[in-house]
Motif scaffolding. Structure first.
Motif, short mmCIF file in Angstrom:
data_model
loop_
_atom_site.label_atom_id
_atom_site.label_comp_id
_atom_site.label_asym_id
_atom_site.label_seq_id
_atom_site.Cartn_x
_atom_site.Cartn_y
_atom_site.Cartn_z
N MET B 276 4.38 3.24 -14.31
CA MET B 276 5.30 1.84 -15.17
C MET B 276 4.29 2.02 -16.13
O MET B 276 4.52 0.85 -16.82
N LYS B 277 2.84 1.66 -15.60
CA LYS B 277 1.83 1.72 -16.51
C LYS B 277 1.67 0.07 -16.73
O LYS B 277 1.05 -0.43 -17.49
N ILE B 278 1.02 -0.64 -15.35
CA ILE B 278 0.70 -1.79 -14.81
C ILE B 278 -0.07 -1.55 -13.94
O ILE B 278 -0.03 -0.79 -13.16
N VAL B 279 -0.94 -3.15 -14.23
CA VAL B 279 -1.38 -3.43 -12.87
C VAL B 279 -1.37 -4.33 -12.14
O VAL B 279 -0.80 -5.33 -12.48
N VAL B 280 -1.44 -4.05 -10.62
CA VAL B 280 -0.81 -4.35 -10.23
C VAL B 280 -2.06 -4.38 -8.74
O VAL B 280 -2.33 -3.33 -8.57
N GLU B 281 -2.24 -5.71 -7.89
CA GLU B 281 -3.19 -5.28 -6.89
C GLU B 281 -2.25 -5.22 -5.35
O GLU B 281 -0.87 -4.81 -5.57
N PRO B 282 -3.35 -4.33 -4.66
CA PRO B 282 -2.75 -3.78 -3.43
C PRO B 282 -1.61 -5.42 -2.87
O PRO B 282 -0.06 -4.30 -2.41
N SER B 283 -1.13 -6.05 -2.58
CA SER B 283 -0.61 -7.28 -2.38
C SER B 283 0.79 -6.91 -2.91
O SER B 283 1.31 -6.73 -1.96
N ALA B 284 1.00 -6.75 -4.70
CA ALA B 284 2.32 -6.88 -5.34
C ALA B 284 2.84 -5.37 -4.77
O ALA B 284 4.00 -4.94 -4.58
N ALA B 285 1.96 -4.44 -4.23
CA ALA B 285 2.28 -2.63 -4.18
C ALA B 285 2.91 -2.81 -2.53
O ALA B 285 3.82 -1.59 -2.34
N THR B 286 2.90 -4.08 -1.88
CA THR B 286 3.93 -3.89 -0.19
C THR B 286 5.50 -3.86 -0.67
O THR B 286 6.13 -3.28 0.30
N VAL B 287 5.71 -4.02 -1.94
CA VAL B 287 7.03 -4.51 -1.66
C VAL B 287 7.50 -3.12 -2.01
O VAL B 287 9.03 -2.52 -2.14
N LEU B 288 7.48 -1.66 -2.73
CA LEU B 288 7.80 -0.55 -2.97
C LEU B 288 7.27 0.23 -1.86
O LEU B 288 8.03 0.96 -1.82
N ALA B 289 6.48 -0.47 -1.08
CA ALA B 289 6.09 0.41 -0.32
C ALA B 289 6.99 0.54 0.96
O ALA B 289 7.70 1.09 1.35
N ALA B 290 7.48 -0.73 0.93
CA ALA B 290 8.56 -1.23 1.98
C ALA B 290 9.74 -0.61 1.61
O ALA B 290 10.49 0.12 2.79
N VAL B 291 10.25 -0.16 0.38
CA VAL B 291 11.59 -0.03 -0.41
C VAL B 291 11.20 1.31 0.40
O VAL B 291 12.37 2.54 0.55
N MET B 292 9.77 2.18 0.07
CA MET B 292 9.76 3.55 0.65
C MET B 292 9.76 3.97 2.12
O MET B 292 10.04 5.19 1.94
N GLU B 293 9.31 3.23 3.22
CA GLU B 293 9.81 3.48 4.41
C GLU B 293 10.65 3.10 4.87
O GLU B 293 9.98 3.10 6.44
#
Lengths: 327, 327
Positions: B276-293
Motif C-alpha cells: 500500500m506504500k503507507i507507513v503504519v505502526e505495529p498496533s495498526a497492523a494487528t487488524v490485517l494480522a487478524a484477517v490473515m490469522e
C-alpha cells in the motif's frame, strides 16, 4: 504502430491517452502536508505515483504503449531491458492485455526486482550487467520472437502516458506556480512539460536531479545531450541519460534543472515518510529535496511535486546506512 | 462538563461530535489494495488514521474533549499521563484551542515521543516509569494548576470522538460485513461499536489484539474486566488494560476479540508498507494480522479495517530485528 508513427504528443493525443488508460491506471491522489508546508515555506501538492499500480508512474506509459499496439503486434509480445520500475510496469501492462513481456535483466539485479517482474508474469532473460550486453541480449530476444521493444522513456507513446500524471494533478489542485519533477531518462519530465504547455501554461516546470548524476543539468546548460558518467546516487531511478526524444522537449520547456545532494535526498525521503506517512523511493524524494535546497524558486508559491514511485527495499533504508548519509 | 455529565454517546451525540471536530480533524481516506485482497481472500477497506493529525486516531477524541470544555475549564488547561499517541494528540488539540496541556511522561520515554509532544507545545512533567508514579504525578499537576484530566480512553467524550472514524468509513464504503479494530484501552473499539450500532447495524465488529497482551480477549470471554499483565508486544499502543467505561460497550457489542501473533503483526505491517506504500505502526497492523490469522471470519466478505496510526521510529523497524521476528 511504432513510436515514429505516433509522433510528438499534442494536446489532443494526451486527452486521448487519458481515456485509453483510464480503466487500467489508478487516478492517484494529490496530498498536502501542513508540516512540510511550514518546513519549506511553500504550499506543496504531492502527486502520489508511489500509489500507482506497480508502485511507480512507469505503469502509465507502459499501459499506453501496450494498449495501443495493433493486435498483430500485440500477439508477438513486447520486450525491454530494465532492472527497475519500467520492467515491472511493462510486465504488468502486458499481463493485463494477456500478451507476453520479455524482460532482459542483468544477472546481478536485486532479487526483490526479479521476483516483482516474475510476479507480474514477465519472461526474464538474464544477461551480463553491462549496457552492451543488455542491448545485444534484447536484440536477440526481439529477433527470436518478433516482440516490439518498448523503451523506458525514449518513445513518444511512453512520454504521452507519463504526461497523464501532471494532467491529473492540474485538475486536482489550485493553479500551480511551479511543478517539480524527477529527471532520469526524462520521460516523466518531458511528459509533464507537454501537459503543462497544454493544460497549465503559466506553471514553471523544474527538473530535480541528484548532483551525483547531473547529466540533465549539464545537457540543459550546454544545450547538447551529454550522457551520464558513473552515476553514484542513491536515487537508482535517476542514473540514466536523457534520450533523443525527451531532451529537446526538456530543453524547450523546462524552467531549470535543479541538482540536489545525497544528504538532502535522504533527509527529504525521511521527512516524507515521517510527516506524510507514505513510502517513497529516493528518486521520488528528489523533488522535496529540490524545494528545500533551492527555496528561492518556491517560497510563498503553490508548488506541485510528482512523487514518482515507492519501490524500496524495506531492509535497506538509507538513513540507516552511515556511509550514505555522512559521505 | 466532566465525563460523567456527558454520558454514554447516543446517535445524536456522535452526529454532533462530527460537526464539532470537523474543522479540526482530517477526514482520512479509505484505501483499498488489490494485492492485499488477493492475499487475504477478503475485500478490504482500510480507514487511514495514520494520516490523521498527530499521526493517529487519538486526535479525534482529544479534539472533541478539548473543544467541548467550557471556557472556565479551558482556561485551566488539560492534563494527562501518556507516553504514546494520546500525549501528542492532546498537546496538539490544546494548542489549537490556545490552552495549556500538561503531559506527565515517564523519564525513560523515547526521545522521539518527548520531542513530538514538545513540538505541539505540550508542557512535560517527567516522573518515574511506574503507573503509581505516573498517577501521583498527574494528581500533583492537577492540584497545582486545576487542569482537567483527559483520560486516553476511559472517558465518554473521548469514546465519542474516536467513534467518528468508523462513522466516516461507513459513509465511504459499500456495506461492510465486518469491521476490525485494534484494542488496547478500548476507546477506538468501543467508539467503533457505537457507530456501528447507529450507522451500520448489520456489520460485525471484531477487536484485534496481540496474543502477548490478550487481556481484552480474556475479559471478553470471562465477562469480567481483567487487567493486562506484563504485556510484551511490539504493538506499543495496545499494552493497556480496558477501562470501566469501554469494557461494557465492548462486552455488549463486539462479535469477538481475535488475538494475533507477534510474527503476524510484523508480517502484516511489512505487507501494508510494501503493497500500500503507507507507513503504519505495529498496533495498526494487528487488524490485517487478524484477517490473515482468522480467515474464516472474513473470506469473501467486505471487511473494514481501522489503521489506527503511523507513528514509528524509522530507525527501528521490526523486520530488521531478528529477536522479534523469530522468537
Amino acid at each position: 504502430m511504432d513510436t515514429n508513427h505516433y509522433g510528438l504528443p499534442d494536446k489532443k493525443k494526451i486527452v486521448a491517452v487519458r481515456e485509453i488508460i483510464a480503466s487500467q491506471v489508478h487516478r492517484t491522489p494529490s496530498l498536502t502536508s501542513i508540516s512540510l508546508n511550514e518546513i519549506t515555506g511553500s504550499k506543496l501538492y504531492f502527486k502520489c505515483e508511489n500509489f500507482q499500480k506497480g508502485g511507480a508512474f512507469k505503469f502509465r506509459g507502459a499501459s499506453h504503449a501496450v494498449m495501443t499496439l495493433s493486435q498483430e503486434y500485440a500477439d508477438r509480445g513486447v520486450a525491454t531491458h530494465s532492472s527497475g520500475n519500467h520492467a515491472q510496469a511493462l510486465a504488468l501492462a502486458a499481463s493485463m492485455r494477456g500478451i507476453k513481456a520479455h524482460i532482459v535483466m542483468p544477472e546481478n539485479a536485486p532479487r526483490i526486482k526479479v521476483s516483482a517482474v516474475e510476479s507480474y508474469g514477465g519472461i526474464i532473460r538474464f544477461c551480463r550487467p553491462t549496457l552492451p550486453d543488455r542491448e545485444s541480449t534484447l536484440r536477440e530476444v526481439i529477433k527470436e520472437c518478433g516482440a516490439m521493444e518498448i523503451h523506458p522513456y525514449n518513445d513518444y507513446r511512453i512520454i504521452a502516458g507519463q504526461a497523464s500524471a501532471a494532467a491529473e494533478l492540474y485538475e486536482d489542485t489550485p493553479l500551480l506556480d511551479c511543478l517539480v519533477v524527477p529527471v532520469g531518462g526524462g520521460g516523466l519530465l518531458s511528459g509533464s512539460i507537454l501537459s503543462t504547455r497544454y493544460f497549465s501554461p503559466g506553471t514553471k516546470v523544474f527538473g530535480a536531479e541528484p548532483e551525483q548524476a547531473n547529466d540533465a543539468r549539464e545537457s540543459f546548460q550546454k544545450r547538447q545531450l551529454i550522457p551520464v558518467r558513473n552515476p553514484s546516487t542513491i536515487a537508482d531511478g535517476l542514473r540514466t541519460s536523457l534520450g533523443s526524444l525527451t531532451f529537446p522537449i526538456i530543453l524547450e520547456g523546462a524552467e531549470d534543472i535543479l541538482t540536489v545532494s545525497e544528504e538532502a535526498i535522504v533527509l527529504a525521503m525521511q521527512l516524507i515518510w515521517e510527516r506524510m506517512k507514505i513510502v517513497v523511493e529516493p528518486s521520488a524524494a528528489t523533488v522535496l529535496a529540490a524545494v528545500m535546497e533551492h527555496p528561492e524558486n518556491f517560497a510563498g508559491k503553490n508548488t506541485g511535486l510528482i512523487l514518482s514511485g515507492g519501490n524500496v527495499d524495506l531492509y535497506r533504508l538509507p538513513w540507516m546506512d552511515k556511509t550514505i548519509t555522512n559521505h
